[in-house]
Design a protein around this motif. Structure first.
Motif, PDB file in Angstrom:
ATOM      1  N   PHE A 164      -5.564  -4.142   3.414  1.00  0.00           N
ATOM      2  CA  PHE A 164      -6.095  -3.050   2.597  1.00  0.00           C
ATOM      3  C   PHE A 164      -6.962  -2.116   3.422  1.00  0.00           C
ATOM      4  O   PHE A 164      -6.954  -0.896   3.206  1.00  0.00           O
TER       5      PHE A 164
ATOM      6  N   ALA B 148     -10.545   7.406   3.505  1.00  0.00           N
ATOM      7  CA  ALA B 148      -9.744   6.464   2.735  1.00  0.00           C
ATOM      8  C   ALA B 148      -8.570   7.134   2.033  1.00  0.00           C
ATOM      9  O   ALA B 148      -8.701   8.222   1.470  1.00  0.00           O
TER      10      ALA B 148
ATOM     11  N   THR C 239      -7.487   5.546  -6.963  1.00  0.00           N
ATOM     12  CA  THR C 239      -8.370   4.396  -7.101  1.00  0.00           C
ATOM     13  C   THR C 239      -7.598   3.259  -7.775  1.00  0.00           C
ATOM     14  O   THR C 239      -6.383   3.356  -7.956  1.00  0.00           O
TER      15      THR C 239
ATOM     16  N   ASP D 139     -19.582  -1.215  -3.204  1.00  0.00           N
ATOM     17  CA  ASP D 139     -18.378  -0.391  -3.121  1.00  0.00           C
ATOM     18  C   ASP D 139     -18.738   1.067  -3.371  1.00  0.00           C
ATOM     19  O   ASP D 139     -18.595   1.567  -4.487  1.00  0.00           O
TER      20      ASP D 139
ATOM     21  N   PHE E  90      -8.962   3.866  -2.885  1.00  0.00           N
ATOM     22  CA  PHE E  90     -10.191   3.129  -3.177  1.00  0.00           C
ATOM     23  C   PHE E  90      -9.832   1.885  -3.976  1.00  0.00           C
ATOM     24  O   PHE E  90      -8.879   1.895  -4.758  1.00  0.00           O
ATOM     25  N   MET E  91     -10.609   0.816  -3.794  1.00  0.00           N
ATOM     26  CA  MET E  91     -10.326  -0.406  -4.536  1.00  0.00           C
ATOM     27  C   MET E  91     -10.777  -0.314  -5.984  1.00  0.00           C
ATOM     28  O   MET E  91     -10.233  -0.997  -6.850  1.00  0.00           O
TER      29      MET E  91
ATOM     30  N   ASN F 264      -8.022   1.892   3.747  1.00  0.00           N
ATOM     31  CA  ASN F 264      -9.299   2.109   3.069  1.00  0.00           C
ATOM     32  C   ASN F 264     -10.407   2.598   4.000  1.00  0.00           C
ATOM     33  O   ASN F 264     -11.454   3.026   3.536  1.00  0.00           O
TER      34      ASN F 264
ATOM     35  N   SER G  91     -14.896  -3.554   1.367  1.00  0.00           N
ATOM     36  CA  SER G  91     -13.794  -4.320   1.955  1.00  0.00           C
ATOM     37  C   SER G  91     -14.161  -4.859   3.332  1.00  0.00           C
ATOM     38  O   SER G  91     -13.824  -6.002   3.678  1.00  0.00           O
TER      39      SER G  91
ATOM     40  N   ASP H 171     -16.230   4.534   2.086  1.00  0.00           N
ATOM     41  CA  ASP H 171     -14.904   4.149   2.565  1.00  0.00           C
ATOM     42  C   ASP H 171     -14.997   2.920   3.468  1.00  0.00           C
ATOM     43  O   ASP H 171     -15.636   2.959   4.527  1.00  0.00           O
TER      44      ASP H 171
ATOM     45  N   CYS I 286       0.803  -1.235   0.000  1.00  0.00           N
ATOM     46  CA  CYS I 286       0.000   0.000   0.000  1.00  0.00           C
ATOM     47  C   CYS I 286       0.833   1.282   0.000  1.00  0.00           C
ATOM     48  O   CYS I 286       0.574   2.189  -0.815  1.00  0.00           O
TER      49      CYS I 286
END
Length: 325
Positions: free
Chosen positions: A220, A228, A54, A178, A231-232, A224, A185, A181, A22
């Protein structure tokens, strides 16, 4: 107890990779200007998130892939789950990339996205039926458990249709989730813990990849949670949907997604209800905004409150799922 302990090592390795990656990947995404594009018709409070890196789902994918390959020996069931996770993740990556390059909230067209998802699903079901030669069946919850419970069998042709329904529905449900924040996940972390516990109890070959997803999500989430740092994106949300649906199918527990993945289902249903009602009533709405997490935002709930409550609900339904075994 020994088999449960084998779940720890993939989880720890994947967690470590995620946490280490990360701090390197997030600045890289920022340098490449892979920032979040916030749609104008969304909640106004989200405008401040514009530009947040992202496509952070690549961190999850790398951690899961590397860890799974370490433990792939003598675990043929691991490969189709990993394929579904990476396959849907790649579709999400393309979707995110197009959004960023075109500076818009929509990436792949719905038809192209659906076709690509269908290809990944077709490969998965082929591997399931032909390579693994698994029975086309699934367990009914609360009928006596894994060993004595009632299993529904179906012809291969009907099972293929069933798999498409399960995978595409779950993938898109995870994608809708999704939106805040730590929401997708956090919810999926709890779902992956459920499947990891079940896989360990069944001595299933999907255990290493399920454990790896759990560890990657924990790492993650450190970056996140609100507010956050990354973002995923669809890269992560579609991949997680592929993981949840494929591991459930391999464990013959796809019906349990309706229980442990209750948030995914509510998110999808809220959108379907909103769109249908809007068309039938010429512009009227049931929810202030869909998916449903945005409705609660418009009601004045904070992001952290929504995420916490949704995760608590998921945890309770995961316990209910365990009771159904």
């Amino acid at each position: 107890m020994g088999y449960y302990s084998t779940a720890i090592f993939p989880m720890v390795i994947s967690f470590g990779l995620s946490v280490i990656l990360c701090p390197f990947v997030i600045p890289f995404l920022r340098k490449m200007k892979f920032g979040q594009y916030v749609r104008e018709d969304g909640p106004k409070t989200h405008l401040q998130k514009a530009g947040t890196p992202t496509m952070g789902g690549v961190i999850i994918l790398i951690a899961v892939a590397v860890t799974s390959m370490i433990f792939r020996k003598d675990a043929p069931e691991l490969l189709p789950v990993l394929f579904a996770t990476l396959g849907f993740g790649l579709i999400g990556f393309l979707d995110d990339y197009i959004k960023i390059m075109m500076c818009r909230s929509e990436g792949l067209t719905p038809l192209r996205k659906l076709l690509l998802q269908a290809v990944v699903t077709a490969v998965f079901v082929y591997y399931y039926l032909v390579k693994l030669q698994r029975e086309p069946e699934f367990l009914i919850p609360f009928t006596g458990g894994i060993e004595k419970g009632i299993y529904i069998s179906m012809p291969n042709s009907l099972f293929v249709v069933f798999v498409f329904f399960v995978m595409l529905g779950t993938v898109n449900g995870t994608n809708f989730t999704d939106g805040l924040d730590g929401l997708a996940s956090g919810v999926t972390l709890l779902v992956s813990v459920f499947f990891t516990v079940v896989a360990a109890g069944m001595h299933s070959g999907v255990l290493p990849v399920s454990s790896a997803v759990t560890g990657a999500l924990m790492g993650f989430l450190v970056f996140n949670v609100y507010p956050a740092s990354v973002f995923m994106g669809d890269t992560g949300s579609l991949a997680l949907g592929g993981f949840v649906s494929s591991v459930a199918l391999l464990l013959k527990l796809p019906v349990f997604i309706l229980i442990v993945g209750v948030i995914y289902m509510l998110e999808v249903l809220s959108v379907m209800i909103q769109v249908t009602f809007y068309k039938l009533t010429n512009g009227k709405r049931i929810f202030k905004m869909a998916p449903i997490h945005h409705h609660f935002e418009q009601c004045g709930w904070s992001e952290t409150r929504i995420v916490t409550i949704f995760c608590v609900v998921t945890a309770l339904f995961c316990l209910l799922g365990l009771a159904g075994l």
